[in-house]
Design a protein around this motif. Structure first.
Motif, mmCIF file in Angstrom:
data_model
loop_
_atom_site.group_PDB
_atom_site.id
_atom_site.type_symbol
_atom_site.label_atom_id
_atom_site.label_comp_id
_atom_site.label_asym_id
_atom_site.label_seq_id
_atom_site.Cartn_x
_atom_site.Cartn_y
_atom_site.Cartn_z
ATOM 1 N N ARG A 1 -8.251 -3.413 1.677
ATOM 2 C CA ARG A 1 -7.617 -2.488 2.563
ATOM 3 C C ARG A 1 -7.010 -3.504 3.673
ATOM 4 N NH1 ARG A 1 -11.784 1.181 5.034
ATOM 5 N NH2 ARG A 1 -13.370 -0.340 4.143
ATOM 6 N N LEU B 1 -4.633 -0.928 -6.817
ATOM 7 C CA LEU B 1 -3.217 -0.293 -6.741
ATOM 8 C C LEU B 1 -2.358 -1.514 -7.237
ATOM 9 C CD1 LEU B 1 -1.464 1.485 -5.345
ATOM 10 C CD2 LEU B 1 -1.271 0.051 -3.288
ATOM 11 N N HIS C 1 -2.916 -4.723 -5.291
ATOM 12 C CA HIS C 1 -3.757 -5.055 -4.081
ATOM 13 C C HIS C 1 -4.982 -4.014 -4.092
ATOM 14 C CE1 HIS C 1 -5.049 -7.151 -0.651
ATOM 15 N NE2 HIS C 1 -4.522 -6.433 0.263
ATOM 16 N N SER D 1 -12.826 3.033 -5.202
ATOM 17 C CA SER D 1 -11.291 2.666 -5.299
ATOM 18 C C SER D 1 -10.885 1.992 -6.478
ATOM 19 C CB SER D 1 -10.959 2.067 -3.977
ATOM 20 O OG SER D 1 -11.546 0.733 -3.959
ATOM 21 N N HIS E 1 0.845 -1.161 0.133
ATOM 22 C CA HIS E 1 0.008 -0.092 0.074
ATOM 23 C C HIS E 1 1.087 1.311 -0.065
ATOM 24 C CE1 HIS E 1 -4.271 -1.417 0.257
ATOM 25 N NE2 HIS E 1 -3.514 -2.569 0.994
ATOM 26 N N GLN E 2 2.085 1.089 0.387
ATOM 27 C CA GLN E 2 3.195 2.476 0.587
ATOM 28 C C GLN E 2 3.830 2.301 -1.002
ATOM 29 O OE1 GLN E 2 5.574 1.639 3.997
ATOM 30 N NE2 GLN E 2 3.633 1.339 5.225
#
Length: 366
Positions: A222, A235, A219, A232, A211-212
């Motif tokens: 969450r 990612l 992904h 959303s 996520h970073q």
């Protein structure tokens, strides 16, 4: 965890994997476990010689197989270059390994040549293809049996550890699921060398890096497996893998080792739970289980890996890397180092890799 330095843990991962390789030279690939016990007794507790006519016939107790030899070539390339340089590694394959191969599985240094290396050799030597166009579809741990070197080297830079692991894998294996699983293994090694624990939350911490934008997996959910927010998008920072499940499977295996309601005795029988064959999706869960089951004992982890039978050499390489990364090189019993062929030299190289990893981490932090 007995080690307090990154250098010790990086060195432990490297030497631990090489020890695991040598432990498998004798009892490698016995799928009939009764035959394994007849040949090697009720418990294998050290280096052994292969029986006549078996895989690795002619090697001595403590010798490296070809997997270990290739890992040492990668280690040498890294130490000579001061970092991972694919061209330096492939030059060693071209110059040092491939001239000794002829495409026959039982020929070549180390007593056996794996499927993916045979395919790579054919495309590179016989077909005259360039690197980048010689990988094959073998679903084995062949690349995982060497990428612990680069994962340990770049442990404090998760993105670089993962992408170096991925890129090295894709030299010889181009199945995206295999690459994902191998890269996830490299990411776990890097985390352990950084000093993290192989615990039930390790997958969550790896997903946090996704996520970073610090790991090359995509992904959409969450943290905590909660659904994506309305509107959303997925990612996918630098991702080239079919799913992120290679990361989530780590904690699943670890939890099975830590759950008191799950009983597997002896622990070596985890090989029968996850599977005896060579495929990486059989091998990695068992290695994660054993390293988590014995977080304070390198010896127990690798010996249970070997005594499980089947593709026990790969299982011991992966487990040795994980256990060595958890505990550090000084927690490896000396008998495994002194009994290893060229053990003093391999220890020197492993410690040199550890110092290089620490130096790179220091330079990045400066």
């Amino acid at each position: 965890m007995t080690s307090t330095t990154l250098a010790d843990r990086a060195a432990g991962a490297v030497l631990g994997a090489l020890i695991g390789d040598a432990l498998g030279v004798g009892p490698h690939w016995y799928y009939d476990l009764d035959e394994l016990r007849r040949e090697y007794g009720p418990w294998i507790d050290g280096y052994t010689a292969p029986r006549p006519g078996r895989y690795h016939d002619g090697l001595k107790p403590g010798d490296l197989s070809q997997a270990g030899i290739i890992a040492e070539l990668l280690l040498d390339a890294v130490l000579e270059s001061g970092g991972y340089d694919a061209a330096a590694f492939t030059a060693k394959l071209d110059g040092d390994l491939f001239p000794q191969l002829d495409g026959i599985p039982t020929h070549g240094p180390g007593g056996y040549t794996s499927q993916s290396i045979r395919e790579t050799w054919r495309k590179r030597v016989l077909d005259k293809r360039e690197w980048g166009d010689v990988a094959g579809l073998a679903d084995t741990t062949e690349a995982a049996e060497r990428i612990f070197v680069v994962a340990s080297l770049y442990a404090t830079d998760p993105w670089r550890a993962a992408t170096a692991s991925r890129d090295n894998t894709l030299l010889t294996q181009n199945d995206t699921t295999v690459a994902a699983l191998t890269t996830a293994f490299g990411s776990v090694i890097a985390a352990l060398v950084r000093g993290e624990a192989l615990d039930a939350d390790i997958s969550s911490r790896l997903f946090a890096l996704v996520h970073q934008g610090r790991l090359p997996f995509h992904h959409v959910t969450r943290p905590g497996s909660t659904p994506p927010l309305a509107g959303s998008v997925e990612l996918a920072v630098g991702a080239n893998f079919p799913s992120p499940d290679a990361l989530s499977g780590v904690s699943t295996a670890v939890r099975s080792a830590l759950d008191p309601a799950i009983t597997i005795e002896p622990a070596s029988k985890i090989a029968q739970v996850y599977g005896l064959p060579c495929a990486i999706y059989y091998q990695l869960p068992a290695a994660y289980y054993l390293a988590a089951r014995f977080p304070n004992s390198f010896e127990n982890a690798v010996l249970h890996a070997i005594n499980g039978g089947g593709q026990n050499q790969a299982r011991a390489i992966l487990t040795g890397a994980l256990a060595g990364a958890q505990l550090g090189i000084d927690a490896i019993p000396r008998r495994f180092i002194t009994g290893l062929s060229s053990g003093a030299e391999l220890e020197r190289k492993a410690r040199a890799l550890g110092r290089l990893a620490e130096n790179l981490a220091g330079a990045a932090a400066a």
